[in-house]
Write a protein that holds these residues in place. Structure first.
Motif, mmCIF file in Angstrom:
data_model
loop_
_atom_site.group_PDB
_atom_site.id
_atom_site.type_symbol
_atom_site.label_atom_id
_atom_site.label_comp_id
_atom_site.label_asym_id
_atom_site.label_seq_id
_atom_site.Cartn_x
_atom_site.Cartn_y
_atom_site.Cartn_z
ATOM 1 N N TRP A 36 92.069 10.534 17.489
ATOM 2 C CA TRP A 36 91.083 10.810 18.536
ATOM 3 C C TRP A 36 91.751 11.064 19.877
ATOM 4 C CZ3 TRP A 36 86.861 6.593 17.371
ATOM 5 C CH2 TRP A 36 86.233 6.929 16.169
ATOM 6 N N ALA A 37 92.938 10.535 20.064
ATOM 7 C CA ALA A 37 93.695 10.762 21.295
ATOM 8 C C ALA A 37 95.178 10.681 20.959
ATOM 9 C CB ALA A 37 93.340 9.722 22.354
ATOM 10 N N VAL A 38 95.971 11.473 21.684
ATOM 11 C CA VAL A 38 97.412 11.524 21.426
ATOM 12 C C VAL A 38 98.147 11.623 22.756
ATOM 13 C CG1 VAL A 38 99.269 12.918 20.431
ATOM 14 C CG2 VAL A 38 97.134 12.682 19.207
ATOM 15 N N HIS A 45 104.782 13.743 30.121
ATOM 16 C CA HIS A 45 103.964 13.558 28.920
ATOM 17 C C HIS A 45 102.622 14.249 29.094
ATOM 18 C CE1 HIS A 45 102.632 10.417 31.668
ATOM 19 N NE2 HIS A 45 101.468 10.464 31.046
ATOM 20 N N THR A 46 101.942 14.441 27.979
ATOM 21 C CA THR A 46 100.571 14.953 28.001
ATOM 22 C C THR A 46 99.693 14.015 27.193
ATOM 23 O OG1 THR A 46 100.944 16.323 26.059
ATOM 24 C CG2 THR A 46 101.263 17.379 28.186
ATOM 25 N N VAL A 47 98.438 13.932 27.609
ATOM 26 C CA VAL A 47 97.445 13.156 26.877
ATOM 27 C C VAL A 47 96.400 14.143 26.391
ATOM 28 C CG1 VAL A 47 95.756 11.288 26.969
ATOM 29 C CG2 VAL A 47 97.821 11.152 28.352
ATOM 30 N N SER A 48 96.179 14.181 25.080
ATOM 31 C CA SER A 48 95.182 15.076 24.484
ATOM 32 C C SER A 48 94.099 14.240 23.824
ATOM 33 C CB SER A 48 95.828 15.970 23.428
ATOM 34 O OG SER A 48 96.886 16.699 23.977
ATOM 35 N N TYR A 49 92.857 14.608 24.096
ATOM 36 C CA TYR A 49 91.735 13.928 23.468
ATOM 37 C C TYR A 49 91.150 14.825 22.388
ATOM 38 C CZ TYR A 49 92.125 10.891 27.472
ATOM 39 O OH TYR A 49 92.605 10.033 28.412
ATOM 40 N N LEU A 50 90.928 14.253 21.228
ATOM 41 C CA LEU A 50 90.361 14.941 20.068
ATOM 42 C C LEU A 50 91.122 16.209 19.706
ATOM 43 C CD1 LEU A 50 86.635 14.495 21.072
ATOM 44 C CD2 LEU A 50 87.937 13.094 19.481
ATOM 45 N N PRO A 51 92.448 16.115 19.520
ATOM 46 C CA PRO A 51 93.190 17.304 19.095
ATOM 47 C C PRO A 51 92.794 17.675 17.669
ATOM 48 C CG PRO A 51 94.594 15.393 18.984
ATOM 49 C CD PRO A 51 93.301 14.943 19.602
ATOM 50 N N GLY A 52 92.685 18.934 17.406
ATOM 51 C CA GLY A 52 92.299 19.395 16.069
ATOM 52 C C GLY A 52 90.841 19.153 15.772
ATOM 53 N N ARG A 53 90.037 19.030 16.813
ATOM 54 C CA ARG A 53 88.615 18.737 16.650
ATOM 55 C C ARG A 53 87.899 19.905 16.003
ATOM 56 N NH1 ARG A 53 84.178 19.364 20.824
ATOM 57 N NH2 ARG A 53 82.420 18.417 19.781
ATOM 58 N N ALA A 109 91.085 4.631 23.505
ATOM 59 C CA ALA A 109 91.445 5.353 24.727
ATOM 60 C C ALA A 109 92.415 4.518 25.566
ATOM 61 C CB ALA A 109 90.192 5.699 25.521
ATOM 62 N N VAL A 110 92.138 3.234 25.708
ATOM 63 C CA VAL A 110 93.014 2.367 26.495
ATOM 64 C C VAL A 110 94.378 2.232 25.823
ATOM 65 C CG1 VAL A 110 93.281 0.030 27.415
ATOM 66 C CG2 VAL A 110 91.071 1.166 27.541
ATOM 67 N N HIS A 111 94.412 2.225 24.502
ATOM 68 C CA HIS A 111 95.679 2.183 23.749
ATOM 69 C C HIS A 111 96.560 3.365 24.175
ATOM 70 C CE1 HIS A 111 97.987 1.626 19.851
ATOM 71 N NE2 HIS A 111 98.299 2.877 20.158
ATOM 72 N N GLU A 112 95.984 4.549 24.197
ATOM 73 C CA GLU A 112 96.761 5.736 24.577
ATOM 74 C C GLU A 112 97.116 5.715 26.060
ATOM 75 O OE1 GLU A 112 98.089 7.708 22.374
ATOM 76 O OE2 GLU A 112 97.014 6.699 20.754
ATOM 77 N N TRP A 113 96.207 5.207 26.895
ATOM 78 C CA TRP A 113 96.509 5.105 28.326
ATOM 79 C C TRP A 113 97.652 4.136 28.577
ATOM 80 C CZ3 TRP A 113 90.714 4.408 29.942
ATOM 81 C CH2 TRP A 113 90.062 5.633 29.819
ATOM 82 N N ALA A 114 97.774 3.099 27.745
ATOM 83 C CA ALA A 114 98.887 2.160 27.888
ATOM 84 C C ALA A 114 100.212 2.874 27.643
ATOM 85 C CB ALA A 114 98.724 0.980 26.927
ATOM 86 N N HIS A 115 100.237 3.727 26.603
ATOM 87 C CA HIS A 115 101.446 4.534 26.367
ATOM 88 C C HIS A 115 101.741 5.399 27.593
ATOM 89 C CE1 HIS A 115 101.725 3.527 22.153
ATOM 90 N NE2 HIS A 115 100.624 4.171 21.807
ATOM 91 N N ALA A 116 100.713 6.093 28.080
ATOM 92 C CA ALA A 116 100.882 7.032 29.188
ATOM 93 C C ALA A 116 101.312 6.316 30.465
ATOM 94 C CB ALA A 116 99.582 7.801 29.422
#
Length: 152
Positions: free
Chosen positions: A60-62, A39-47, A22-29
């Motif tokens: 798990w996050a994008v 940008h958008t942050v999606s959690y568990l896309p295609g779940r 989660a922090v990895h993706e937050w760093a991008h964001a």
């Protein structure tokens, strides 16, 4: 006989990886936000339903940037490499002696966190091909203008 430290280390590793992803993706964001790129942050896309579907869905996050084509490519490249900075506190704590080498729990957390600081193959793709994405955005929007001057 397996000690309780080793038994606790496995869930500690798993928790460090979940939080680290989660922090990895937050760093991008964060870098995209600072650069002013939408940008958008999606959690568990295609779940899929169920616990097995949750664990096996990938990713798990994008974070999906939506550049206009007018941004410098360096902003996208910096956002792609931002998770590398997650390694700084672990190395600082390790060199400072705050992470004892004889503690399986502390080592598991450090290893899980460091694993999340490694940029993904998609991140490296952005680093090497950000300029192509921006050129594609400019070609798709005829009202967009490229950054910098060109002598035609």
């Amino acid at each position: 006989m397996i000690g309780t430290d080793v038994v606790v280390a496995a869930p500690a590793l798993a928790l460090a990886v979940v939080v680290g992803l989660a922090v990895h993706e937050w760093a991008h964001a964060l870098v995209l936000r600072l650069a002013g790129i939408d940008h958008t942050v999606s959690y568990l896309p295609g779940r899929t339903d169920g616990i097995i579907g949750l664990l096996t869905c990938c990713p798990w996050a994008v974070v999906e940037p939506r550049p206009t084509g007018r941004e410098p490519a360096v902003h996208l490249r910096a956002a792609a490499l931002a998770p590398v900075l997650l390694a700084v506190p672990v190395f600082a704590a390790g060199f400072g002696g705050a992470i004892p080498a004889d503690s399986p729990i502390a080592m598991a957390v450090a290893i899980g966190w460091l694993a999340c600081s490694v940029p993904s193959p998609q991140d490296f793709s952005v680093v090497f091909y950000a300029h192509r994405v921006l050129e594609t955005e400019i070609a798709a929007d005829p009202n967009a203008t490229a950054l910098g001057s060109r002598a035609d």
